[in-house]
Design an enzyme around this catalytic site. Structure first.
Site, PDB file in Angstrom:
ATOM      1  N   HIS A  77      33.348 -53.067 -11.437  1.00  0.00           N
ATOM      2  CA  HIS A  77      33.180 -51.597 -11.288  1.00  0.00           C
ATOM      3  C   HIS A  77      33.796 -51.250  -9.801  1.00  0.00           C
ATOM      4  O   HIS A  77      33.744 -51.958  -8.763  1.00  0.00           O
ATOM      5  CB  HIS A  77      31.901 -51.129 -11.350  1.00  0.00           C
ATOM      6  CG  HIS A  77      30.730 -51.733 -10.344  1.00  0.00           C
ATOM      7  ND1 HIS A  77      30.363 -51.375  -9.108  1.00  0.00           N
ATOM      8  CD2 HIS A  77      29.929 -52.815 -10.557  1.00  0.00           C
ATOM      9  CE1 HIS A  77      29.637 -52.310  -8.460  1.00  0.00           C
ATOM     10  NE2 HIS A  77      29.428 -53.009  -9.317  1.00  0.00           N
ATOM     11  N   ASP A 101      32.888 -48.400  -8.106  1.00  0.00           N
ATOM     12  CA  ASP A 101      32.110 -47.440  -7.038  1.00  0.00           C
ATOM     13  C   ASP A 101      31.195 -48.416  -6.568  1.00  0.00           C
ATOM     14  O   ASP A 101      31.113 -49.537  -6.776  1.00  0.00           O
ATOM     15  CB  ASP A 101      31.368 -46.577  -8.048  1.00  0.00           C
ATOM     16  CG  ASP A 101      30.237 -47.272  -8.806  1.00  0.00           C
ATOM     17  OD1 ASP A 101      30.719 -48.268  -9.614  1.00  0.00           O
ATOM     18  OD2 ASP A 101      28.903 -47.331  -8.831  1.00  0.00           O
ATOM     19  N   ASP A 127      30.946 -56.349  -3.862  1.00  0.00           N
ATOM     20  CA  ASP A 127      30.233 -55.581  -5.224  1.00  0.00           C
ATOM     21  C   ASP A 127      30.811 -54.215  -5.250  1.00  0.00           C
ATOM     22  O   ASP A 127      30.360 -53.359  -4.425  1.00  0.00           O
ATOM     23  CB  ASP A 127      28.556 -55.762  -4.772  1.00  0.00           C
ATOM     24  CG  ASP A 127      28.048 -54.945  -5.836  1.00  0.00           C
ATOM     25  OD1 ASP A 127      28.510 -54.880  -6.798  1.00  0.00           O
ATOM     26  OD2 ASP A 127      26.949 -54.608  -5.726  1.00  0.00           O
ATOM     27  N   GLU A 178      28.290 -47.568 -11.713  1.00  0.00           N
ATOM     28  CA  GLU A 178      27.398 -48.798 -12.030  1.00  0.00           C
ATOM     29  C   GLU A 178      26.325 -48.625 -10.962  1.00  0.00           C
ATOM     30  O   GLU A 178      25.023 -48.707 -11.409  1.00  0.00           O
ATOM     31  CB  GLU A 178      28.228 -50.131 -12.055  1.00  0.00           C
ATOM     32  CG  GLU A 178      27.455 -51.044 -12.508  1.00  0.00           C
ATOM     33  CD  GLU A 178      26.453 -51.733 -11.408  1.00  0.00           C
ATOM     34  OE1 GLU A 178      25.477 -52.395 -11.856  1.00  0.00           O
ATOM     35  OE2 GLU A 178      26.563 -51.443 -10.061  1.00  0.00           O
ATOM     36  N   GLU A 179      26.479 -48.297  -9.730  1.00  0.00           N
ATOM     37  CA  GLU A 179      25.404 -48.358  -8.633  1.00  0.00           C
ATOM     38  C   GLU A 179      24.695 -47.281  -8.738  1.00  0.00           C
ATOM     39  O   GLU A 179      23.346 -47.449  -8.217  1.00  0.00           O
ATOM     40  CB  GLU A 179      26.405 -48.551  -7.360  1.00  0.00           C
ATOM     41  CG  GLU A 179      27.129 -49.612  -6.901  1.00  0.00           C
ATOM     42  CD  GLU A 179      26.493 -50.890  -6.833  1.00  0.00           C
ATOM     43  OE1 GLU A 179      25.088 -50.944  -7.222  1.00  0.00           O
ATOM     44  OE2 GLU A 179      27.200 -51.898  -6.411  1.00  0.00           O
ATOM     45  N   HIS A 203      24.583 -54.411  -1.184  1.00  0.00           N
ATOM     46  CA  HIS A 203      23.616 -53.128  -1.101  1.00  0.00           C
ATOM     47  C   HIS A 203      23.061 -53.250   0.369  1.00  0.00           C
ATOM     48  O   HIS A 203      22.300 -52.325   0.761  1.00  0.00           O
ATOM     49  CB  HIS A 203      22.604 -53.475  -2.045  1.00  0.00           C
ATOM     50  CG  HIS A 203      22.927 -53.528  -3.380  1.00  0.00           C
ATOM     51  ND1 HIS A 203      22.073 -53.013  -4.705  1.00  0.00           N
ATOM     52  CD2 HIS A 203      24.124 -53.647  -4.105  1.00  0.00           C
ATOM     53  CE1 HIS A 203      22.706 -52.849  -5.630  1.00  0.00           C
ATOM     54  NE2 HIS A 203      23.898 -53.218  -5.304  1.00  0.00           N
TER      55      HIS A 203
END
Length: 471
Positions: free
Chosen positions: A106, A108, A139, A174-175, A443
């Protein structure tokens, strides 16, 4: 499959079809280009939340990804999913009779959170002490460039054609967990048909240790609201007899853990410590370092760290609505609320556990305070097949790429797409891997990636695609 151990043995590439070092050399030559690509991608603040960043940034990232894979011979296009985000879809048929592999990532990213907590700008890829820092570096933009690098290496060694058919899926929300791609997959049956699916959005148990993620915990969020009074009242005049909504909420939340810190939900025996993990162990000292647990502070729960992370339910308090300390008044609170995150291990049903959590919250409300619980949609846990040609071939390819035996691990996070794909394509073998080892701090502020993970994973992916094409 390989049986994981706490200390995997070193390897030197004994599956030798003679191509390991050739592929390694090809990837090594491509690493500078891969890191330039990562620098370009990280500079695009593709946060899929228009309250924080313009939608145009996600659209710019989507176009970059589509163009980059199109340049490698993949026929790409952009499609809008039901949540309004763009997914990059691509396809290139393989030789007659060759299997098809779906490559997922992904583009995003998470918001940067506290800019002041970053030691370098979040959207500027910065090298420090051998790692590359920036939001999305691991990520999941690091996985996007890993896919690109593996495909480029195959083309450098074998010409224009690939040894397998390739499908590409790079999603853009996705996030945010809004399920745009999930719903698109359900509405377009057969569009992503493949024999193998590489979901590159997890990572290694430790830096340099090739790891396949074989379980994902499911998730179910709720918001619990507590109401006790018509409005705020003076704590001096009424305190001691008037019910306090905030104190009631604290009591309810305290009921969700026992004296050891194990999660306790009425009617859920596994929540009090019966789940066990039989894959790779997670060393306690390493976990303390990875999680940033302060000296003298004990872990919560019982059993091994891996048991607690991957094999048992856990409830986390994500946020509380209550007055701030600064500016608070001498008043009893009439109402309070908390947002809770329930993680559900494989073998349990997320809807059932959410139902039991709601019942528990209602049953443990003191003093007859009013409790109302809002539910979010649930995501079921996932367990991958750990046998079969795809799993075995990938296990061996990663071992050759890293020079260490491949191990299996679980992941506490959730990827609902895996269950959607498994339901739509029951014959496909789904495997999870990626560049996101614990030091990446995904994150969180100061997210980073180790360039060696991108390089080694690209070698493993290229070897896997080549060997799968050979049969």
């Amino acid at each position: 499959m390989n049986q994981p151990s706490d200390q995997p043995e070193d390897r030197t590439g004994t599956h030798g079809d003679g191509h390991v070092e050739e592929v390694r050399a090809a990837v090594r030559d491509l690493v500078p280009r891969a890191l330039d690509d990562l620098r370009t991608l990280v500079a695009i603040p593709s946060v899929a939340d228009e309250r924080l960043f313009p939608r145009a940034e996600c659209e710019r990232a989507a176009r970059w990804v589509a163009d980059a894979f199109r340049a490698e011979g993949i026929d790409t296009r952009l499609e809008v999913t039901p949540d309004g985000s763009q997914v990059v879809l691509g396809h290139r048929p393989g030789p007659d009779g060759a299997p098809t592999v779906l490559l997922y990532a992904h583009y995003d990213v998470q918001p940067p959170l506290d800019d002041a907590a970053w030691t370098t700008p979040p959207f500027e890829l910065t090298e420090r002490d051998g790692r590359l820092y920036g939001r999305g570096a691991a990520d999941c933009k690091g996985n996007v460039v890993t896919h690109l690098t593996a495909l480029r290496a195959l083309r450098a060694l074998g010409g224009e054609d690939y040894p397998v058919g390739v499908r590409l899926v790079v999603e853009g929300s996705e996030e945010q967990g809004t399920g745009g791609l999930d719903r698109w997959v359900e509405a377009n049956p057969g569009a992503l048909a493949a024999d193998a699916m590489l979901i590159q959005d997890t990572g290694n148990a430790e830096l340099g240790l090739p790891t396949l993620t074989v379980t994902l915990r499911g998730a179910a969020n709720v918001v619990v609201h507590v109401e006790a009074l018509e409005g705020e009242i003076h704590s001096g005049m009424f305190g001691g007899a008037a019910p306090d909504a905030l104190a009631a909420l604290v009591a309810i939340l305290a009921s969700l853990r026992d004296e050891n810190g194990d999660t306790t939900i009425d009617g859920v025996p596994a929540a009090v410590g019966h789940g066990t993990w039989d894959g790779v162990a997670y060393d306690e000292d390493q976990f303390r370092h990875d999680a940033g647990v302060l000296d003298g502070v004990r872990f919560v729960g019982t059993g091994s760290v891996a048991d607690r992370l991957w094999a048992r339910p856990v409830v986390t308090i994500l946020g509380i609505d209550a007055p701030s300390v600064v500016g608070s008044a001498a008043a009893i609170q009439p109402r309070a609320a908390a947002r809770l995150n329930l993680r559900v291990p494989p073998g349990s049903d997320a809807q059932d556990l959410q139902d039991k959590l709601v019942a528990h919250l209602e049953a443990h409300a003191p003093w007859g305070v009013r409790v109302r619980v809002e539910r979010d949609a649930v995501g079921q846990p996932f367990a991958a097949r750990t046998s079969g040609h795809v799993f075995d071939t990938l296990t061996a390819a990663l071992a050759d790429a890293y020079g260490r035996e491949t191990v299996t691990a679980g992941q506490g996070g959730s990827i609902p797409l895996c269950n959607v794909l498994a339901g739509q394509y029951p014959g496909a073998e789904i495997v999870l891997l990626g560049v996101e080892e614990p030091a990446c701090l995904i994150h969180a502020p100061n997210e980073s990636v180790a360039p060696s993970e991108i390089e080694n994973l690209a070698v493993g992916e290229a070897l896997f695609l080549a060997r799968l094409g050979e049969g």
